[in-house]
Design a protein around this motif. Structure first.
Motif, PDB file in Angstrom:
ATOM      1  N   ALA A  63       0.826  -1.212   0.000  1.00 26.36           N
ATOM      2  CA  ALA A  63       0.000   0.000   0.000  1.00 26.36           C
ATOM      3  C   ALA A  63       0.861   1.264   0.000  1.00 26.36           C
ATOM      4  N   ILE A  64       1.856   1.311   0.860  1.00 26.45           N
ATOM      5  CA  ILE A  64       2.722   2.496   0.940  1.00 26.45           C
ATOM      6  C   ILE A  64       3.458   2.705  -0.377  1.00 26.45           C
ATOM      7  N   GLY A  65       3.961   1.614  -0.961  1.00 23.31           N
ATOM      8  CA  GLY A  65       4.657   1.722  -2.236  1.00 23.31           C
ATOM      9  C   GLY A  65       3.756   2.226  -3.352  1.00 23.31           C
ATOM     10  N   LEU A  66       2.542   1.662  -3.445  1.00 27.60           N
ATOM     11  CA  LEU A  66       1.605   2.099  -4.494  1.00 27.60           C
ATOM     12  C   LEU A  66       1.189   3.549  -4.309  1.00 27.60           C
ATOM     13  N   VAL A  67       0.873   3.933  -3.097  1.00 25.72           N
ATOM     14  CA  VAL A  67       0.469   5.321  -2.842  1.00 25.72           C
ATOM     15  C   VAL A  67       1.585   6.274  -3.264  1.00 25.72           C
ATOM     16  N   GLY A  68       2.809   5.967  -2.874  1.00 25.83           N
ATOM     17  CA  GLY A  68       3.934   6.824  -3.238  1.00 25.83           C
ATOM     18  C   GLY A  68       4.120   6.936  -4.738  1.00 25.83           C
ATOM     19  N   LEU A  69       4.070   5.812  -5.440  1.00 25.86           N
ATOM     20  CA  LEU A  69       4.250   5.829  -6.892  1.00 25.86           C
ATOM     21  C   LEU A  69       3.097   6.544  -7.600  1.00 25.86           C
ATOM     22  N   LEU A  70       1.878   6.318  -7.152  1.00 23.80           N
ATOM     23  CA  LEU A  70       0.724   6.985  -7.767  1.00 23.80           C
ATOM     24  C   LEU A  70       0.771   8.492  -7.530  1.00 23.80           C
ATOM     25  N   ILE A 155       4.081  -0.303 -12.048  1.00 23.80           N
ATOM     26  CA  ILE A 155       3.210   0.862 -11.866  1.00 23.80           C
ATOM     27  C   ILE A 155       2.687   1.357 -13.203  1.00 23.80           C
ATOM     28  N   ASP A 156       3.515   1.279 -14.253  1.00 26.10           N
ATOM     29  CA  ASP A 156       3.051   1.696 -15.582  1.00 26.10           C
ATOM     30  C   ASP A 156       1.899   0.819 -16.069  1.00 26.10           C
ATOM     31  N   THR A 157       1.936  -0.460 -15.737  1.00 26.14           N
ATOM     32  CA  THR A 157       0.836  -1.355 -16.109  1.00 26.14           C
ATOM     33  C   THR A 157      -0.447  -0.927 -15.418  1.00 26.14           C
ATOM     34  N   LEU A 158      -0.368  -0.603 -14.134  1.00 26.37           N
ATOM     35  CA  LEU A 158      -1.544  -0.131 -13.404  1.00 26.37           C
ATOM     36  C   LEU A 158      -2.050   1.176 -13.990  1.00 26.37           C
ATOM     37  N   LEU A 159      -1.151   2.129 -14.238  1.00 25.88           N
ATOM     38  CA  LEU A 159      -1.560   3.425 -14.793  1.00 25.88           C
ATOM     39  C   LEU A 159      -2.192   3.270 -16.173  1.00 25.88           C
ATOM     40  N   ASP A 160      -1.597   2.440 -17.019  1.00 30.00           N
ATOM     41  CA  ASP A 160      -2.155   2.210 -18.354  1.00 30.00           C
ATOM     42  C   ASP A 160      -3.540   1.571 -18.254  1.00 30.00           C
ATOM     43  N   THR A 161      -3.685   0.619 -17.342  1.00 30.65           N
ATOM     44  CA  THR A 161      -4.981  -0.038 -17.154  1.00 30.65           C
ATOM     45  C   THR A 161      -6.033   0.952 -16.673  1.00 30.65           C
ATOM     46  N   LEU A 162      -5.676   1.801 -15.723  1.00 34.30           N
ATOM     47  CA  LEU A 162      -6.605   2.824 -15.235  1.00 34.30           C
ATOM     48  C   LEU A 162      -6.982   3.791 -16.354  1.00 34.30           C
TER      49      LEU A 162
END
Length: 178
Positions: A63-70, A155-162
């Motif tokens: 969670a901390i890693g994802l929040v920071g990257l987002l 993170i790029d995969t998540l961002l692209d998916t969103l």
């Protein structure tokens, strides 16, 4: 159609006998402008990435890693560690999209999404898990867009998916190709 879909796009075809055919292709926004050598032409695309998401993740390190990257990508993130906390957040917050871990301490991510839809209506959602099967998503309200990402993911995969999910919602009025 497969090439368009593989690039995260959508293809729409409208045809009327005696009048002609219109083919529309829509693609996700580019991350940066395209400069063509020797030309003044500059192509820019508007992003459709959500600016506000609700992340439901019980693993604190993830969670901390994802929040920071987002947040580095200018995405506002509200974090919940379980289903009860996520439902409480939704009482005062309307995100553009959801990222939900499937295995939560108090419920499954799929059950949580069903309760969220009952409260807010359908929202684009990315389910994340290291071992979930797509067939478990059968019966979910997918009208706002639903995707499954296997952990670990970039993170790029998540961002692209969103971006694709939010873009699909913005283009919801396009006819579907059958």
């Amino acid at each position: 159609n497969q090439i368009v879909t593989l690039h995260g796009g959508r293809l729409a075809v409208e045809s009327e006998v005696g009048k002609g055919t219109t083919v529309s292709m829509l693609f996700p926004a580019a991350r940066k402008a395209l400069d063509l050598p020797g030309s003044e032409l500059r192509l820019t695309c508007r992003r459709r990435r959500p600016t506000d998401i609700l992340l439901v993740e019980d693993d604190e390190a993830v969670a901390i890693g994802l929040v920071g990257l987002l947040e580095l990508e200018k995405v506002n993130v509200r974090l919940a560690a379980d289903g009860a906390e996520a439902l409480a957040v939704l009482e005062s917050y309307k995100p553009q999209a959801l990222v939900i871990d499937i295995n939560l301490p108090d419920c499954t991510g799929f059950d949580l999404y069903g309760r969220m839809v009952a409260l807010t209506g359908p929202l684009p959602v990315v389910f994340a898990s290291g071992h979930a099967e797509p067939s478990r998503m059968d019966g979910l309200d997918t009208s706002a867009g639903v995707r499954l990402l296997r952990k670990p993911y970039a993170i790029d995969t998540l961002l692209d998916t969103l971006e694709v999910l939010v873009g699909e919602g913005a283009q919801g009025s396009l006819p579907r190709v059958k």
